[in-house]
Design a protein around this motif. Structure first.
Motif, PDB file in Angstrom:
ATOM      1  N   ASP A 134       0.828  -1.195   0.000  1.00 14.77           N
ATOM      2  CA  ASP A 134       0.000   0.000   0.000  1.00 14.77           C
ATOM      3  C   ASP A 134       0.869   1.255   0.000  1.00 14.77           C
ATOM      4  OD1 ASP A 134      -2.185   1.520   2.460  1.00 14.77           O
ATOM      5  OD2 ASP A 134      -2.173   1.665   0.263  1.00 14.77           O
TER       6      ASP A 134
ATOM      7  N   ASN B 250       1.716   2.767   3.457  1.00 15.97           N
ATOM      8  CA  ASN B 250       2.289   1.908   4.490  1.00 15.97           C
ATOM      9  C   ASN B 250       3.761   2.270   4.688  1.00 15.97           C
ATOM     10  OD1 ASN B 250       2.860  -0.125   6.213  1.00 15.97           O
ATOM     11  ND2 ASN B 250       2.202  -1.788   4.871  1.00 15.97           N
TER      12      ASN B 250
ATOM     13  N   LEU C 199       5.754   2.462   7.193  1.00 17.19           N
ATOM     14  CA  LEU C 199       6.572   1.583   8.036  1.00 17.19           C
ATOM     15  C   LEU C 199       7.226   0.496   7.188  1.00 17.19           C
ATOM     16  CD1 LEU C 199       6.989   1.205  11.154  1.00 17.19           C
ATOM     17  CD2 LEU C 199       5.271  -0.546  11.041  1.00 17.19           C
ATOM     18  N   TYR C 200       6.398  -0.155   6.365  1.00 20.36           N
ATOM     19  CA  TYR C 200       6.914  -1.271   5.589  1.00 20.36           C
ATOM     20  C   TYR C 200       7.801  -0.810   4.449  1.00 20.36           C
ATOM     21  CZ  TYR C 200       7.048  -5.836   3.438  1.00 20.36           C
ATOM     22  OH  TYR C 200       7.469  -7.029   2.932  1.00 20.36           O
TER      23      TYR C 200
ATOM     24  N   TYR D  39      11.121  -0.037   5.814  1.00 21.75           N
ATOM     25  CA  TYR D  39      11.819  -1.293   6.117  1.00 21.75           C
ATOM     26  C   TYR D  39      12.430  -1.881   4.839  1.00 21.75           C
ATOM     27  CZ  TYR D  39      12.256  -6.318   6.643  1.00 21.75           C
ATOM     28  OH  TYR D  39      12.722  -7.601   6.586  1.00 21.75           O
TER      29      TYR D  39
ATOM     30  N   ARG E 166      15.514   0.157   3.762  1.00 30.16           N
ATOM     31  CA  ARG E 166      16.709  -0.140   4.547  1.00 30.16           C
ATOM     32  C   ARG E 166      17.309  -1.465   4.132  1.00 30.16           C
ATOM     33  NH1 ARG E 166      14.164  -0.374   9.550  1.00 30.16           N
ATOM     34  NH2 ARG E 166      12.679   1.250   9.057  1.00 30.16           N
TER      35      ARG E 166
ATOM     36  N   LYS F 113      21.090  -2.233   2.252  1.00 28.36           N
ATOM     37  CA  LYS F 113      22.113  -3.180   2.701  1.00 28.36           C
ATOM     38  C   LYS F 113      22.452  -4.155   1.593  1.00 28.36           C
ATOM     39  CE  LYS F 113      21.997  -3.232   7.538  1.00 28.36           C
ATOM     40  NZ  LYS F 113      20.599  -2.865   7.810  1.00 28.36           N
TER      41      LYS F 113
ATOM     42  N   TRP G 273       6.674  -8.355  15.445  1.00 27.92           N
ATOM     43  CA  TRP G 273       6.411  -7.715  14.154  1.00 27.92           C
ATOM     44  C   TRP G 273       7.018  -8.577  13.088  1.00 27.92           C
ATOM     45  CZ3 TRP G 273       9.620  -4.977  10.443  1.00 27.92           C
ATOM     46  CH2 TRP G 273       8.856  -4.412   9.402  1.00 27.92           C
TER      47      TRP G 273
ATOM     48  N   PRO H 102       3.296  -7.428   5.316  1.00 25.56           N
ATOM     49  CA  PRO H 102       3.465  -5.974   5.238  1.00 25.56           C
ATOM     50  C   PRO H 102       2.384  -5.174   5.920  1.00 25.56           C
ATOM     51  CG  PRO H 102       3.298  -6.966   3.052  1.00 25.56           C
ATOM     52  CD  PRO H 102       3.215  -8.069   4.007  1.00 25.56           C
ATOM     53  N   ASP H 103       1.166  -5.711   5.968  1.00 25.65           N
ATOM     54  CA  ASP H 103       0.101  -4.880   6.512  1.00 25.65           C
ATOM     55  C   ASP H 103      -0.036  -4.990   8.010  1.00 25.65           C
ATOM     56  OD1 ASP H 103      -1.788  -5.826   3.627  1.00 25.65           O
ATOM     57  OD2 ASP H 103      -0.563  -4.046   3.975  1.00 25.65           O
TER      58      ASP H 103
ATOM     59  N   VAL I 252      13.750  -2.154  13.723  1.00 33.75           N
ATOM     60  CA  VAL I 252      13.482  -3.567  14.014  1.00 33.75           C
ATOM     61  C   VAL I 252      13.516  -4.359  12.714  1.00 33.75           C
ATOM     62  CG1 VAL I 252      11.751  -5.167  14.854  1.00 33.75           C
ATOM     63  CG2 VAL I 252      12.087  -3.017  16.015  1.00 33.75           C
TER      64      VAL I 252
END
Lengths: 89, 302
Positions: free
Chosen positions: A54, A57, A59-60, A63, A66, A70, B67, B72-73, B155
């Motif tokens: 989405d 989203n 946060l994802y 992630y 990042r 790497k 987590w 992903p959601d 995290v």
């Protein structure tokens, strides 16, 4: 996410695109066959994530950025030759 | 031998018809022909059953941060696990191993030595950063123990955090001996016991990252400020009598005001260190050393 590639890209979109460009540049330094392999895997992954994840989203997406940075650092090292993928059943 | 076992089996069959009491002796086929061993094995079985009836279960609740990046959601959440403490080792790491082995094998955490020397299992337990293998489980079963990853770190999954920035900062202080001269007889670099004593309380650092991730100054500036762990190691090399490039090391730390001087003496690091070390003291000593190495006019202004 692919539909909004117009004049105004958000900061996050720019980061994703620059990561993609980084991968393609790293692929250029490898041999021709490895380069095709890397490009196919990377473009498939980015396309899949752009369709599945989405837009909001954050946060994802952060992630994934990042993790991608790497992986890019590992790929850029001269000792790495190419990427390969195995399917998870 | 054959005759006695034949007699015994015959006797058992007959006794079996008359009463079930002798049937227990057939529980141990491996002990055929060793009647004394069979009897003591029977006694052990009976006492085990009695103990199991008497031991009470002590159920403790653990609420652990979860987590999963493969979903992903999903958002992070605290999942509850109930562990029977009477069948579990004393430390929090033992409880985590038990949960992973018996209840939920998708729980992810780092661990290695289980004795507090590797620093892998560092996490936030009940609000404090410690290594899980050295933290005893709080026996109070009325309150849950909350386990979360090290604070203000990215995290990767469940309790596993990204420590690459931490390790790069440790690398940046160049933690190796730097000398210009070779020792006189060409063998070891010698040091007096008094000089060696200066390193006590500095070399024991296991790089668990508990102190660095407890420092609010590090939370707000992780790229610039080196953090208490790296600075503790920097001081360890500065005050080592065998190291000759002390001034260069100090100058590299203090050339901008961000690597060392972001420390505000908050002292969270000393309070949380699982090995009982004192990074705040080391940082203070380095600041003093730097101040005293400057010309007198500047010191007076300060």
């Amino acid at each position: 996410m692919g539909a909004s590639r117009g004049p105004r890209l958000s900061g996050l979109q720019k980061q994703v695109l620059s990561l993609y460009r980084g991968f393609l540049r790293a692929a250029r330094c490898k041999s021709a066959a490895d380069r095709r392999q890397i490009e196919s895997i990377v473009s498939a992954e980015f396309r899949r994530n752009s369709n599945q994840v989405d837009r909001k989203n954050f946060l994802y997406i952060e992630y994934l950025l990042r993790r991608g940075k790497k992986q890019l650092e590992q790929l850029q090292s001269p000792n790495t030759e190419s990427l390969s993928q195995t399917k998870q059943s | 031998m054959l005759r006695s076992s034949f007699l015994r089996r015959g006797y058992n069959k007959v006794a079996g018809i008359f009463g079930r009491a002798e049937a227990k002796k057939q529980d141990f086929p491996v002990l055929e022909g060793h009647p004394a061993a069979q009897e003591s094995a029977e006694v052990a079985l009976e006492s085990r059953v009695t103990v199991q009836d008497n031991v009470k279960k002590v159920m403790k609740e653990f609420r652990i941060y979860r987590w999963n990046p493969d979903r992903p959601d999903s958002k992070p959440f605290l999942q509850s696990y109930h562990v029977d403490l009477s069948e579990c080792g004393p430390m929090v790491l033992d409880a985590l191993q038990k949960i992973k082995a018996e209840t939920d094998s998708s729980l992810s955490y780092r661990r290695s030595c289980r004795e507090g020397i590797c620093g892998s299992c560092a996490m936030n337990i009940g609000g404090t950063n410690t290594v899980a293998c050295l933290k005893p489980i709080d026996g109070d079963t009325s309150k849950p123990t909350i386990i979360t990853p090290l604070p203000h770190m990215f995290v990767i999954k469940d309790l596993v955090v990204d420590l690459t920035n931490f390790y790069q900062q440790y690398k940046s202080i160049e933690p190796w001996l730097k000398t210009n001269m070779v020792p006189k007889d060409g063998r070891e670099y010698r040091q007096s016991p008094a000089d060696r004593k200066k390193l006590d309380g500095l070399y024991e650092c296991i790089l668990c990252a508990c102190c660095t991730t407890s420092c609010p100054s590090y939370w707000w500036n992780p790229e610039e400020y080196l953090g208490p762990a790296a600075l503790l190691h920097a001081y360890r090399w500065i005050c080592d009598s065998r190291d000759e490039l002390t001034e260069e090391r100090l100058q590299a730390l203090t050339e901008d005001e961000r690597k060392l001087y972001r420390c505000r003496a908050i002292k969270n690091c000393t309070a949380t260190c699982p090995k009982g070390l004192d990074p705040a003291d080391a940082i203070h000593k380095m600041k003093t050393k730097h101040m005293l190495s400057q010309p007198m006019e500047m010191v007076e202004i300060m």
